[in-house]
Enzyme design. Structure first.
Site, PDB file in Angstrom:
ATOM      1  N   ASP A  21       0.805  -1.223   0.000  1.00 23.26           N
ATOM      2  CA  ASP A  21       0.000   0.000   0.000  1.00 23.26           C
ATOM      3  C   ASP A  21       0.840   1.276   0.000  1.00 23.26           C
ATOM      4  O   ASP A  21       0.428   2.314   0.535  1.00 23.26           O
ATOM      5  CB  ASP A  21      -0.975   0.014   1.200  1.00 23.26           C
ATOM      6  CG  ASP A  21      -1.898  -1.179   1.187  1.00 23.26           C
ATOM      7  OD1 ASP A  21      -2.259  -1.632   0.085  1.00 23.26           O
ATOM      8  OD2 ASP A  21      -2.254  -1.672   2.282  1.00 23.26           O
TER       9      ASP A  21
ATOM     10  N   GLN B  80       2.016  -6.011  -3.203  1.00 20.40           N
ATOM     11  CA  GLN B  80       2.513  -6.217  -1.830  1.00 20.40           C
ATOM     12  C   GLN B  80       3.780  -5.364  -1.593  1.00 20.40           C
ATOM     13  O   GLN B  80       3.912  -4.326  -2.208  1.00 20.40           O
ATOM     14  CB  GLN B  80       2.775  -7.709  -1.562  1.00 20.40           C
ATOM     15  CG  GLN B  80       1.517  -8.553  -1.429  1.00 20.40           C
ATOM     16  CD  GLN B  80       0.860  -8.908  -2.738  1.00 20.40           C
ATOM     17  OE1 GLN B  80       1.485  -9.434  -3.632  1.00 20.40           O
ATOM     18  NE2 GLN B  80      -0.422  -8.633  -2.872  1.00 20.40           N
TER      19      GLN B  80
ATOM     20  N   GLY C  28      -4.522  -4.321  -3.819  1.00 21.86           N
ATOM     21  CA  GLY C  28      -5.529  -3.305  -4.102  1.00 21.86           C
ATOM     22  C   GLY C  28      -4.788  -2.048  -4.493  1.00 21.86           C
ATOM     23  O   GLY C  28      -4.144  -1.428  -3.653  1.00 21.86           O
ATOM     24  N   HIS C  29      -4.797  -1.725  -5.772  1.00 16.40           N
ATOM     25  CA  HIS C  29      -4.035  -0.579  -6.274  1.00 16.40           C
ATOM     26  C   HIS C  29      -5.000   0.527  -6.697  1.00 16.40           C
ATOM     27  O   HIS C  29      -5.817   0.327  -7.592  1.00 16.40           O
ATOM     28  CB  HIS C  29      -3.147  -1.001  -7.446  1.00 16.40           C
ATOM     29  CG  HIS C  29      -2.076  -1.973  -7.046  1.00 16.40           C
ATOM     30  ND1 HIS C  29      -1.142  -2.456  -7.913  1.00 16.40           N
ATOM     31  CD2 HIS C  29      -1.786  -2.531  -5.845  1.00 16.40           C
ATOM     32  CE1 HIS C  29      -0.318  -3.278  -7.267  1.00 16.40           C
ATOM     33  NE2 HIS C  29      -0.702  -3.343  -6.011  1.00 16.40           N
TER      34      HIS C  29
ATOM     35  N   LYS D   6       1.896   2.009  -5.077  1.00 16.19           N
ATOM     36  CA  LYS D   6       2.478   1.428  -6.293  1.00 16.19           C
ATOM     37  C   LYS D   6       1.568   1.629  -7.509  1.00 16.19           C
ATOM     38  O   LYS D   6       2.056   1.863  -8.610  1.00 16.19           O
ATOM     39  CB  LYS D   6       2.709  -0.082  -6.101  1.00 16.19           C
ATOM     40  CG  LYS D   6       3.715  -0.404  -5.004  1.00 16.19           C
ATOM     41  CD  LYS D   6       3.793  -1.890  -4.749  1.00 16.19           C
ATOM     42  CE  LYS D   6       2.501  -2.489  -4.249  1.00 16.19           C
ATOM     43  NZ  LYS D   6       2.083  -2.024  -2.901  1.00 16.19           N
TER      44      LYS D   6
HETATM   45  P1  GDP Z   1      -0.763   0.334  -3.531  1.00 13.59           P
HETATM   46  O1  GDP Z   1      -1.381  -0.933  -3.067  1.00 13.59           O
HETATM   47  O2  GDP Z   1       0.708   0.378  -3.257  1.00 13.59           O
HETATM   48  O3  GDP Z   1      -1.076   0.656  -4.966  1.00 13.59           O
HETATM   49  O4  GDP Z   1      -1.418   1.497  -2.655  1.00 13.59           O
HETATM   50  P2  GDP Z   1      -2.991   1.662  -2.288  1.00 13.59           P
HETATM   51  O5  GDP Z   1      -3.709   2.114  -3.503  1.00 13.59           O
HETATM   52  O6  GDP Z   1      -3.488   0.464  -1.605  1.00 13.59           O
HETATM   53  O7  GDP Z   1      -2.916   2.794  -1.181  1.00 13.59           O
HETATM   54  C1  GDP Z   1      -2.352   4.041  -1.435  1.00 13.59           C
HETATM   55  C2  GDP Z   1      -3.420   5.126  -1.247  1.00 13.59           C
HETATM   56  O8  GDP Z   1      -2.781   6.393  -1.170  1.00 13.59           O
HETATM   57  C3  GDP Z   1      -4.385   5.228  -2.423  1.00 13.59           C
HETATM   58  O9  GDP Z   1      -5.652   5.610  -1.953  1.00 13.59           O
HETATM   59  C4  GDP Z   1      -3.787   6.349  -3.279  1.00 13.59           C
HETATM   60  O10 GDP Z   1      -4.764   7.020  -4.030  1.00 13.59           O
HETATM   61  C5  GDP Z   1      -3.237   7.245  -2.219  1.00 13.59           C
HETATM   62  N1  GDP Z   1      -2.053   8.019  -2.598  1.00 13.59           N
HETATM   63  C6  GDP Z   1      -0.987   7.659  -3.346  1.00 13.59           C
HETATM   64  N2  GDP Z   1      -0.063   8.639  -3.364  1.00 13.59           N
HETATM   65  C7  GDP Z   1      -0.553   9.643  -2.605  1.00 13.59           C
HETATM   66  C8  GDP Z   1      -0.055  10.906  -2.191  1.00 13.59           C
HETATM   67  O11 GDP Z   1       1.046  11.321  -2.535  1.00 13.59           O
HETATM   68  N3  GDP Z   1      -0.852  11.650  -1.349  1.00 13.59           N
HETATM   69  C9  GDP Z   1      -2.062  11.220  -0.924  1.00 13.59           C
HETATM   70  N4  GDP Z   1      -2.760  12.006  -0.109  1.00 13.59           N
HETATM   71  N5  GDP Z   1      -2.561  10.030  -1.293  1.00 13.59           N
HETATM   72  C10 GDP Z   1      -1.814   9.251  -2.108  1.00 13.59           C
HETATM   73  P1  IMO Z   2      -0.892  -4.151  -2.271  1.00 14.79           P
HETATM   74  O1  IMO Z   2      -0.466  -4.679  -3.623  1.00 14.79           O
HETATM   75  C1  IMO Z   2      -0.946  -4.583   2.037  1.00 14.79           C
HETATM   76  C2  IMO Z   2      -0.830  -8.645   3.667  1.00 14.79           C
HETATM   77  C3  IMO Z   2      -2.066  -9.077   4.408  1.00 14.79           C
HETATM   78  C4  IMO Z   2      -1.448 -10.019   5.420  1.00 14.79           C
HETATM   79  C5  IMO Z   2      -0.352 -10.701   4.627  1.00 14.79           C
HETATM   80  C6  IMO Z   2      -0.740 -12.055   4.052  1.00 14.79           C
HETATM   81  O2  IMO Z   2      -2.200  -3.464  -2.295  1.00 14.79           O
HETATM   82  O3  IMO Z   2       0.203  -3.368  -1.647  1.00 14.79           O
HETATM   83  P2  IMO Z   2      -2.312 -12.771   2.022  1.00 14.79           P
HETATM   84  O4  IMO Z   2      -3.759 -12.540   1.770  1.00 14.79           O
HETATM   85  O5  IMO Z   2      -1.413 -12.243   0.951  1.00 14.79           O
HETATM   86  O6  IMO Z   2      -1.991 -14.200   2.358  1.00 14.79           O
HETATM   87  O7  IMO Z   2      -1.985 -11.945   3.374  1.00 14.79           O
HETATM   88  O8  IMO Z   2      -0.024  -9.809   3.568  1.00 14.79           O
HETATM   89  N1  IMO Z   2      -1.056  -8.144   2.288  1.00 14.79           N
HETATM   90  C7  IMO Z   2      -1.046  -6.858   1.944  1.00 14.79           C
HETATM   91  N2  IMO Z   2      -0.933  -5.742   2.702  1.00 14.79           N
HETATM   92  N3  IMO Z   2      -1.049  -4.472   0.698  1.00 14.79           N
HETATM   93  C8  IMO Z   2      -1.155  -5.571  -0.084  1.00 14.79           C
HETATM   94  O9  IMO Z   2      -1.150  -5.506  -1.427  1.00 14.79           O
HETATM   95  C9  IMO Z   2      -1.191  -6.840   0.544  1.00 14.79           C
HETATM   96  N4  IMO Z   2      -1.299  -8.102   0.103  1.00 14.79           N
HETATM   97  C10 IMO Z   2      -1.208  -8.899   1.174  1.00 14.79           C
HETATM   98  O10 IMO Z   2      -2.715  -7.990   5.009  1.00 14.79           O
HETATM   99  O11 IMO Z   2      -0.827  -9.278   6.435  1.00 14.79           O
HETATM  100 MG    MG Z   3      -2.915  -1.598  -1.823  1.00 21.65          MG
END
Ligand code: GDP
Ligand code: IMO
Ligand code: MG
Length: 426
Positions: free
Chosen positions: A13, A222, A40-41, A16
């Site tokens: 999270d 991840q 979840g991106h 990416k």
């Molecule tokens: P990922 O799994 O690495 O793709 O990240 P997620 O999408 O799960 O979580 C990142 C969250 O931060 C998302 O809601 C993005 O829209 C948000 N985000 C990313 N970069 C920034 C930033 O620079 N500032 C803010 N406020 N939000 C951001």
């Molecule tokens: P993105 O791509 C954050 C974590 C789960 C748990 C551990 C194992 O959005 O960054 P799993 O279901 O993979 O067996 O869970 O890994 N986890 C993540 N945490 N972002 C993710 O993906 C994750 N994918 C798995 O919360 O701790």
């Molecule tokens: Mg994510």
């Protein structure tokens, strides 16, 4: 031509999806190489929020072709839902634009039920998985009894394999988790039919494109601290979301890799169980997390769970840089740090009275780690509209420069908001 690999430098999270969306504007192909719909991106385009779980973020750029690589585990029913959702949102999505590796593995209802059963059995020691069946699917792959996506080409063979796997699971599942094998097989066969035109030898495709000088972006899921080899075992995912996993998860050679982009959040978050030395449980954590009112607040994209929050852990990010050989870092969510009087960065740990500079191998040791903090001045200015490095407050620049020194990788890009334009390039 070159491949760029995007890898999470923390516990997932990091942003990416947002970074891959930016880099996809310069790419011909965007490929996912590990994990499944545990990811979840979030990508924010115009007024629309896209939450992608399996489909690479490149799908939002019309000229980009997307690949789900052999290193992934794919839930066909959820992939069909995601594809239909994207088409409904107006995203052009056809088998010409999305390729599913015939060598990727299938997540079946047996895997999902077993994930739930395993978490339940662990009780207090639960990993806090996303309950998407990820661990059991990779277990079956390594135990050589998994189902490859290519089997979806042959309905009879696919149905037989599914049936057998679910019947086997039913032998060990508690009554309330037992699977309705016939109904689920029909549902999976329907999804397989929809996905059949998307199946292909994706490694052959990628290597052909590389020969033609196409630019390939490998979108990690991840994060490094969740890697099965390098992360906080056993509180990890079951795949290799690091740079090595990109090569084996796509079937391409290392000679093509030009950039390895580490994505780090300006503070730390983690969702699920396991050690997190800089975790806070106070008003600072609440402020970093947000209330959930904004889509970028720290609540899981896949599960909605509140993320654990704390100060930046430079020990973890430096370790990630070492594992992956980052050529550059992108620092996200710097905007969230506006308004703190001071900011802390963990530069080492004390474990059992000894100072350590990198994460220990066991999660029990890491649980006992007390962070050694360095304190830096904060800034009060709202930086969301800033696009120039020199226009940032002095304290913000100092914070970034300190991270660069501690991690020993240049921070080339800063993200100051979720929107496409909210980037600062140095
Ligand atoms: P990922 O799994 O690495 O793709 O990240 P997620 O999408 O799960 O979580 C990142 C969250 O931060 C998302 O809601 C993005 O829209 C948000 N985000 C990313 N970069 C920034 C930033 O620079 N500032 C803010 N406020 N939000 C951001
Ligand atoms: P993105 O791509 C954050 C974590 C789960 C748990 C551990 C194992 O959005 O960054 P799993 O279901 O993979 O067996 O869970 O890994 N986890 C993540 N945490 N972002 C993710 O993906 C994750 N994918 C798995 O919360 O701790
Ligand atoms: Mg994510």
């Amino acid at each position: 031509m070159p491949a760029t690999i995007v890898v999470g430098a923390q516990w997932g999270d990091e942003g990416k999806g947002r970074v891959a969306d930016w880099l996809a504007s310069q790419a011909d192909v965007v490929a996912r190489f590990a994990g499944g719909d545990n990811a979840g991106h979030t990508v924010y385009v115009g007024d629309e929020i896209f939450k992608l779980h399996l489909v690479p973020s490149g799908i939002l750029h019309d000229r980009v072709t997307c690949v789900l690589g052999n290193g992934m585990v794919i839930n066909p029913v959820n992939l069909v839902k995601e594809i239909e959702g994207l088409i409904e949102a107006g995203v052009p999505l056809s088998p010409e634009r999305l390729h599913i590796s015939t060598r990727a593995h299938i997540i079946t209802p047996a895997h999902i039920a077993l994930d739930g059963a395993s978490e339940r059995a662990r009780g207090q020691q639960a990993i806090g998985t996303t309950l998407r069946g990820i661990g059991p699917a990779y277990t079956d792959k390594i135990a050589r009894r998994g189902i490859r996506a290519g089997q979806m080409k042959d309905s009879e063979d696919f149905a037989d394999s599914l049936h057998r796997m679910m019947e086997d699971a039913n032998q060990v599942l508690a009554d309330d988790l037992r699977l309705d094998v016939d109904t689920l097989t029909v549902e999976y066969l329907k999804a397989a039919e929809r996905l059949r035109p998307f199946l292909r030898d994706s490694s052959a495709y990628l290597n052909q494109r590389l020969k033609e000088n196409a630019s390939i972006l490998c979108e990690g899921a991840q994060g490094t601290l969740l890697d099965v080899d390098h992360g906080d075992y056993p509180y990890v995912t079951s795949s290799s979301p690091t740079v090595g996993g990109a090569l084996s998860g796509l079937g391409i050679g290392p000679c093509f890799v030009e950039r390895v982009v580490g994505v780090a959040k300006a503070f730390s978050t983690r969702v699920g169980s396991g050690p997190m030395p800089t975790e806070l449980d106070d008003p600072i954590a609440e402020r970093l997390r947000g209330t959930g009112e904004n889509f970028w607040d720290e609540f899981g994209t896949t599960t909605g769970r509140p993320r654990r929050c704390g100060w930046l852990d430079a020990v973890a990010v430096r370790y990630a840089a070492q594992i992956n050989g980052f050529t550059e870092l992108v620092l996200t969510k710097l905007d969230i740090l506006s308004g703190f009087d001071e900011l802390k960065i963990a530069i080492g740990y004390i474990i059992d009275g000894e100072r350590v500079a990198s994460p220990p191998a066991t999660s029990a040791e890491l649980e006992r780690a007390t962070p050694i903090y360095e304190t830096l001045p904060g800034w009060s200015e709202d930086i969301r509209a800033t696009r120039d490095w020199v226009a940032l407050p002095d304290a913000a620049r100092r914070y970034v420069e300190r991270i660069e020194t501690l991690v020993d990788v240049p921070v080339r890009t800063l993200s100051v908001g979720p929107e496409r334009e909210q980037l600062i390039h140095r």
